[in-house]
Scaffold this active site. Sequence first.
Site, short mmCIF file in Angstrom:
data_model
loop_
_atom_site.label_atom_id
_atom_site.label_comp_id
_atom_site.label_asym_id
_atom_site.label_seq_id
_atom_site.Cartn_x
_atom_site.Cartn_y
_atom_site.Cartn_z
CG HIS A 105 -20.20 12.27 -27.27
ND1 HIS A 105 -18.93 12.62 -27.58
CD2 HIS A 105 -20.06 11.75 -26.09
CE1 HIS A 105 -18.02 12.18 -26.70
NE2 HIS A 105 -18.71 11.69 -25.72
CG ASP A 153 -18.36 14.52 -30.11
OD1 ASP A 153 -19.32 15.05 -29.59
OD2 ASP A 153 -17.60 13.71 -29.57
CB SER A 167 -17.38 12.43 -23.03
OG SER A 167 -17.14 11.14 -23.54
#
Length: 338
Positions: free
Chosen positions: A150, A193, A288
């Site tokens: 992502h 992901d 992230s």
Amino acid sequence: VQEPSEPDCMLGIGKGYQGKKATTVTGTRCQAWAAQEPHRHSIFTPEANPWANLEKNYCRNPDGDVNGPWCYTMNPQKLFDYCDVPQCESSPFDCGKPKVEPKKCSGRIVGGCVAIAHSWPWQISLRTRFGRHFCGGTLISPEWVLTAAHCLERSSRPSTYKVVLGTHHELRLAAGAQQIDVSKLFLEPSRADIALLKLSSPAIITQNVIPACLPPADYVVANWAECFVTGWGETQDSSNAGVLKEAQLPVIENKVCNRYEYLNGRVKSTELCAGHLVGGVDSCQGDSGGPLVCFEKDKYILQGVTSWGLGCARPNKPGVYVRVSSFINWIERIMQSN
């Protein structure tokens, strides 16, 4: 603590070179940056460039000259010349073994504590071409970085991204920091992901840049293993924003994490949960794609890629990480064929 002596060599064009070379390619002695004899100059003085570390008469590259470090010379007929500084060679390395012992604070990254500089040497900063940090990632070999898929939603073009290695501060890059462009990117085919970035040139392995180890395929991390998450992400205490932080997080087995009062069946077998069920610690946005590493025997193994969480460090809502061991076959296949 005595700093191990840095080899007198440069990375790339030597913009971060901090060595002690003080003669030009022809062997002429360099003029001190603060001196005005034999050459008067005003642009590259220590006062005008406090960040450039223009000390004594050492060769430096304050203007990012493509020909590398230079200096004003003691020859009145020659204003400046370049210096002969060799490129750094990679050192042999053991994955997952930092040269600087981590603090291992049991604090809570929204809780967390500031890491000791370079104690998590596989942590990378994923940036836009213009240098803005937006995600973390993990060096897993000199040419490969693992991050979250992502993080790459903004563009599928590798030239949009670059990777910064060996820095502690998000904005002020360390002297030995390396900035390397991304040449290829690979998203995991089943839409997990997780993504691989191939660097345009291999990272130079130094005491500040060392890959993490990968786990065996399908390895399941023990419940309550000693694991750490690192990153530059958002924290409630913004006085420490911009320096690398760490938090120790226990891994919570999926069947517990999927209970109704926790994440209620949302966690897949290819993911893992980590966090304090009372809340207060967690990795947050900006982290992230960054690493969740677990210490085993004598080294740190990359077990998770920071993926998603419900809110930030909320009680009963642990963070969710992609389970790296579920994707080892894919990772090895991509690395071998590219």
